[in-house]
Design an enzyme around this catalytic site. Structure first.
Site, PDB file in Angstrom:
ATOM      1  N   HIS A  96       1.443   4.383  -2.823  1.00  0.00           N
ATOM      2  CA  HIS A  96       1.408   5.846  -2.692  1.00  0.00           C
ATOM      3  C   HIS A  96       2.637   6.477  -3.341  1.00  0.00           C
ATOM      4  O   HIS A  96       2.536   7.474  -4.052  1.00  0.00           O
ATOM      5  CB  HIS A  96       1.367   6.260  -1.215  1.00  0.00           C
ATOM      6  CG  HIS A  96       0.015   6.116  -0.578  1.00  0.00           C
ATOM      7  ND1 HIS A  96      -1.137   6.595  -1.154  1.00  0.00           N
ATOM      8  CD2 HIS A  96      -0.365   5.566   0.597  1.00  0.00           C
ATOM      9  CE1 HIS A  96      -2.171   6.340  -0.362  1.00  0.00           C
ATOM     10  NE2 HIS A  96      -1.726   5.709   0.705  1.00  0.00           N
ATOM     11  N   HIS A 139      -7.349   7.724  -1.223  1.00  0.00           N
ATOM     12  CA  HIS A 139      -7.640   6.288  -1.306  1.00  0.00           C
ATOM     13  C   HIS A 139      -8.935   6.092  -2.070  1.00  0.00           C
ATOM     14  O   HIS A 139      -9.711   7.025  -2.234  1.00  0.00           O
ATOM     15  CB  HIS A 139      -7.800   5.703   0.108  1.00  0.00           C
ATOM     16  CG  HIS A 139      -6.574   5.838   0.958  1.00  0.00           C
ATOM     17  ND1 HIS A 139      -6.449   6.794   1.942  1.00  0.00           N
ATOM     18  CD2 HIS A 139      -5.418   5.134   0.958  1.00  0.00           C
ATOM     19  CE1 HIS A 139      -5.263   6.672   2.514  1.00  0.00           C
ATOM     20  NE2 HIS A 139      -4.614   5.685   1.931  1.00  0.00           N
ATOM     21  N   HIS A 167       0.836  -1.205   0.000  1.00  0.00           N
ATOM     22  CA  HIS A 167       0.000   0.000   0.000  1.00  0.00           C
ATOM     23  C   HIS A 167       0.877   1.265   0.000  1.00  0.00           C
ATOM     24  O   HIS A 167       0.665   2.187  -0.777  1.00  0.00           O
ATOM     25  CB  HIS A 167      -0.907  -0.048   1.235  1.00  0.00           C
ATOM     26  CG  HIS A 167      -1.771   1.143   1.442  1.00  0.00           C
ATOM     27  ND1 HIS A 167      -3.128   1.126   1.223  1.00  0.00           N
ATOM     28  CD2 HIS A 167      -1.493   2.404   1.870  1.00  0.00           C
ATOM     29  CE1 HIS A 167      -3.644   2.316   1.497  1.00  0.00           C
ATOM     30  NE2 HIS A 167      -2.654   3.118   1.901  1.00  0.00           N
ATOM     31  N   GLU A 168       1.890   1.270   0.844  1.00  0.00           N
ATOM     32  CA  GLU A 168       2.741   2.464   0.944  1.00  0.00           C
ATOM     33  C   GLU A 168       3.545   2.670  -0.340  1.00  0.00           C
ATOM     34  O   GLU A 168       3.686   3.792  -0.821  1.00  0.00           O
ATOM     35  CB  GLU A 168       3.689   2.367   2.148  1.00  0.00           C
ATOM     36  CG  GLU A 168       3.000   2.225   3.511  1.00  0.00           C
ATOM     37  CD  GLU A 168       1.933   3.269   3.779  1.00  0.00           C
ATOM     38  OE1 GLU A 168       2.071   4.405   3.289  1.00  0.00           O
ATOM     39  OE2 GLU A 168       0.944   2.945   4.461  1.00  0.00           O
TER      40      GLU A 168
END
Ligand SMILES: [Zn+2]
Length: 768
Positions: free
Chosen positions: A341, A446, A337-338
């Site tokens: 980003h 998100h 997830h990071e």
């Protein structure tokens, strides 16, 4: 074109020279069009005369510093069971707002003009496109000049002009390098990408992991288990145009390495600097899991450097420094997830996205700070402590559904198409961003929880469910639409929330007058009871769960739950609402009772199975977990009930379950929810349309593509050993149909069980 005609308007000429001139005009236009099938005239940008060599950055002399940076990092909080309103966003201590940006408010790009350009060799597609534009502009100018000479000088000789090799004056330009002009431009572009793009190479610098923490076991676990798996995931999922040598500035990336700036990095397209406990909530109550942001970019604004910080206190290891496979999955999922980003899934990146078809920014540059926007919280962008720019309306659009519910929606072409295919809603204009974002985010960073509940890039981590392959096809589509990447949609096949649910699911309220309408039935719920009888399968059929709905006025910590806002009130009793409110206050069967793939669950019936390939089936008694596989031959879900195999041939089929009682039957879920590969695989990879009217929905691929999932990049991914959605590790495998060896049982079951129980408790408290 019209200005050329006006300038050339003849006054008195004999008809033969006029004819010659017209023929010349036709010839030039046809050549121009043929050479440049995709570039409209208007695209030869005068306001944005961007040449792609770094020295030309000087064409924006007023800009002392063209970088922009998000002052608010994407901090990911395990928000679910956390008290509403207690969200903690930790900002980096160093201010990353550059004064130069604020003074003049104009930004041309993110790369520091003092940094050298990244060397891509001769044929970066955006550079080729820029050359083509350059060439076209020169053609037109020469044509104009020649025509001018003809009318006003009479010395102009048409033959000399035609013999002049203006069309190959650009020695380094070869139109066949990129486009075979006889074929469709999009196909030609795919061919070019297939030839030149490569799986992304991500390097990780963990020096600050070691320095910033005394927790060596966690350092090791992240360094050797979590980060490699997350990097491997993205390498399997994305391709880039490879850099020859990457130069990442240690001025821009605070954790950078001077040698990465001075000498560069070999074999890398993205450099990640990873730390621990830098931006975490020191009191350990707000529960930030990790945060991430990009800190350096190439000349096309693609992130090439990023920083990720993990909050160690939120992750649990046993005394030996190991983690159960479920815990490990969650950690990997957070890392994925990071990195997502950093790669560009962030509304702060969207104004810097490029259009793959033209090689120009999707939002015209320079970006202008005075181009204001209303944020989802009603505050204007200019009033937020944010350095974001408003992306063009063809990238991000302010939208709404029924009165009062407003959100930003990503409307880029691939995202739109994938969303239409996924939800079976051809009128869908795009994919919603979270409209209850963390503090500091204007547009949302998100996917909206209500429409992308189990996506790895939604704002809430759903614990057990969150396995790496739950990266959604929208996430990959978004990254493709940034212009920087090409995606392998096979890596998104595990995401099934809302698949095939139709437009009503998206456009109408989840609950009407306290009742669950048909279109919302498998996803949302209206049940406040928590007894056995009210346990159901969660929407992804990975676990048994109860409905997240409460009379919040009766909760012990009632003050943590402010009144449900009027627009989100679905129940006659205004105090009724879920504890996790980011899905627009829609209650979901999300409170885990037990996961079907947990090897530690005891079976009540020997006919049930609990392993990686088990899925949850509702019944008129209680849900069951059965081993499940998907059969293309039978076009059916194959359910192993004890020694027998049952076939789910159509959605919501009822099958008897005599082992549990004479009148007990279980219900087959939607095929698309459990066997995504049987129904328009990979949502047709953004290169086709899912025909949901078909009895078995199949992809109708764009011209030239014949595979069942319309994916054109399989070959590149397989050639480099990153093929086709194979899973990362045996213990991450979670798609039915791949019969895997049974999960390893830790020999210290008692201890492990206790540990896992405690861990889950803690994680559900903080992540869920
Ligand atoms: Zn996030």
């Amino acid at each position: 074109m019209s200005s050329v005609e006006r300038d050339a308007a003849p006054t008195s000429k004999d008809s033969s020279t006029l004819l010659t001139a017209l023929l010349l005009l036709c010839f030039m236009l046809s050549v121009g069009v043929a050479l440049e099938p995709m570039i409209p005239y208007s695209a030869s940008s005068s306001h944005h005369d961007r040449t792609l060599k770094s020295s030309s950055r000087g064409d924006s002399p007023n800009i002392s510093d063209t970088r922009t940076h998000r002052p608010s990092v994407s901090a990911d909080s395990p928000s679910s069971l956390r008290n509403a309103g207690s969200e903690t966003l930790i900002l980096p201590t160093s201010s990353r707002v550059f004064s130069g940006d604020r003074e003049n408010g104009l930004v041309y790009g993110r790369r520091n003009p003092n940094s050298p350009s990244i060397d891509y060799g001769e044929s970066h597609p955006f550079e080729i496109m820029e050359r083509r534009r350059h060439q076209r502009r020169r053609h037109l100018r020469e044509w104009h000049d020649g025509f001018h000479d003809y009318w006003y000088d009479k010395s102009f000789n048409v033959n000399n002009f035609l013999n002049k090799s203006w069309y190959d004056a650009d020695d380094d330009y070869d139109p066949t390098t990129m486009y075979d002009i006889d074929v469709n431009a999009a196909e030609a572009q795919d061919k070019f990408d297939l030839k030149h793009f490569r799986p992304i190479r991500i390097k990780v610098d963990t020096r600050f992991l070691d320095q910033s923490s005394s927790q060596e076991k966690k350092d090791e676990f992240f360094e050797y288990h979590v980060l490699p798996a997350a990097v491997q995931f993205w390498t399997k999922a994305l391709m880039v145009y490879p850099a020859k040598r990457l130069f990442v500035s240690d001025n821009d990336c605070g954790l950078g390495n001077p040698s990465h700036r001075a000498n560069g990095i070999n074999d890398a397209d993205l450099m990640l600097y990873v730390s621990a406990n830098r931006y975490c909530d020191s009191s350990n109550t707000g529960g930030t899991l990790a945060s991430a942001y990009s800190c350096d970019w190439d000349q096309y604004d693609r992130p090439i450097g990023g920083e990720i910080d993990f909050c160690y206190d939120e992750f649990f290891l046993d005394a030996n420094g190991n983690a159960d496979s479920n815990i490990k999955r969650i950690m990997i999922e957070v890392a994925i997830h990071e990195i997502g980003h950093v790669l560009g899934v962030d509304s702060g990146d969207m104004a810097f996205y490029y259009d793959r078809a033209t090689g120009l920014p999707r939002t015209p540059h320079p970006l202008n700070k005075s181009d204001d926007a209303e944020c989802v919280n009603g505050i204007m962008l200019s009033q937020m402590n944010s350095n974001d720019f408003r992306p063009s309306p063809s990238t991000l659009k302010y939208s709404g559904i029924y009165p009062g519910i407003k959100f930003y929606e990503v409307v880029t072409p691939t995202v739109q198409r994938i969303a239409q295919n996924h939800f079976n809603c051809s009128s869908m204009s795009g994919m919603r961003l979270e409209n209850q974002p963390s503090a500091g985010s204007c547009f949302g960073d998100h996917w909206e929880e209500r429409t992308a509940w189990d996506s790895s890039m939604s704002g809430i981590s759903s614990s057990l469910l969150h396995i790496p392959e739950h990266i959604s096809p929208f996430t990959l589509a978004l990254l493709e639409d940034s212009g920087w990447y090409r995606a392998n949609y096979k890596m998104s096949k595990g995401f099934t929330f809302g698949r095939g649910a139709g437009c009503d699911f998206l456009e109408k309220p989840c609950i009407v007058d306290g009742m669950v309408p048909d279109y919302a039935a498998p996803y949302f719920c209206n049940n406040t009871k928590k007894e056995d009888a009210d346990v159901r399968c969660d929407p992804t059929h990975h676990m048994m769960a109860t409905c997240d709905l409460y009379d919040l006025s009766k909760e012990e910590n009632v003050r943590s739950y402010p009144p449900v806002p009027q627009v989100y009130r679905y129940f006659p009793n205004p105090a009724f609402g879920p504890k996790h409110n980011k899905a627009d206050y829609c209650p979901i069967y999300s409170e885990t009772i037990m996961g079907c793939h947990s090897e530690y669950n005891s079976k009540t019936f020997p006919e049930e199975s609990f392993n990686n390939t088990s899925r949850c089936y509702n019944s008129n008694y209680r849900p069951f977990c059965f081993e499940t596989s998907c059969s293309k031959e039978d076009n059916a879900i194959i359910v192993k009930v004890g020694d027998k195999f049952e076939k789910c041939e159509y959605d919501f089929q009822k099958i008897r379950a005599p082992f549990a009682g004479e009148s007990i039957y279980f219900e087959c879920p939607r095929k698309a929810a459990i066997c995504p590969e049987l129904v328009c695989p990979s949502s047709c990879s953004g290169k086709g349309t899912c025909d949901w009217k078909n009895e078995t929905p199949t992809c109708v691929c764009d011209g030239g593509v014949t595979s069942e999932d319309c994916l054109v990049f399989d070959k590149t991914f397989s050639r480099y050993g990153t093929a086709t959605g194979d899973h990362l590790d045996a213990d991450l495998q979670n798609v039915p149909g791949n019969s895997s060896s049974p999960p390893r049982i830790n020999s210290e079951v008692g201890v492990t069980l206790l540990f896992i129980f405690v861990s889950y408790l803690a994680l559900f408290k903080s992540i869920s």
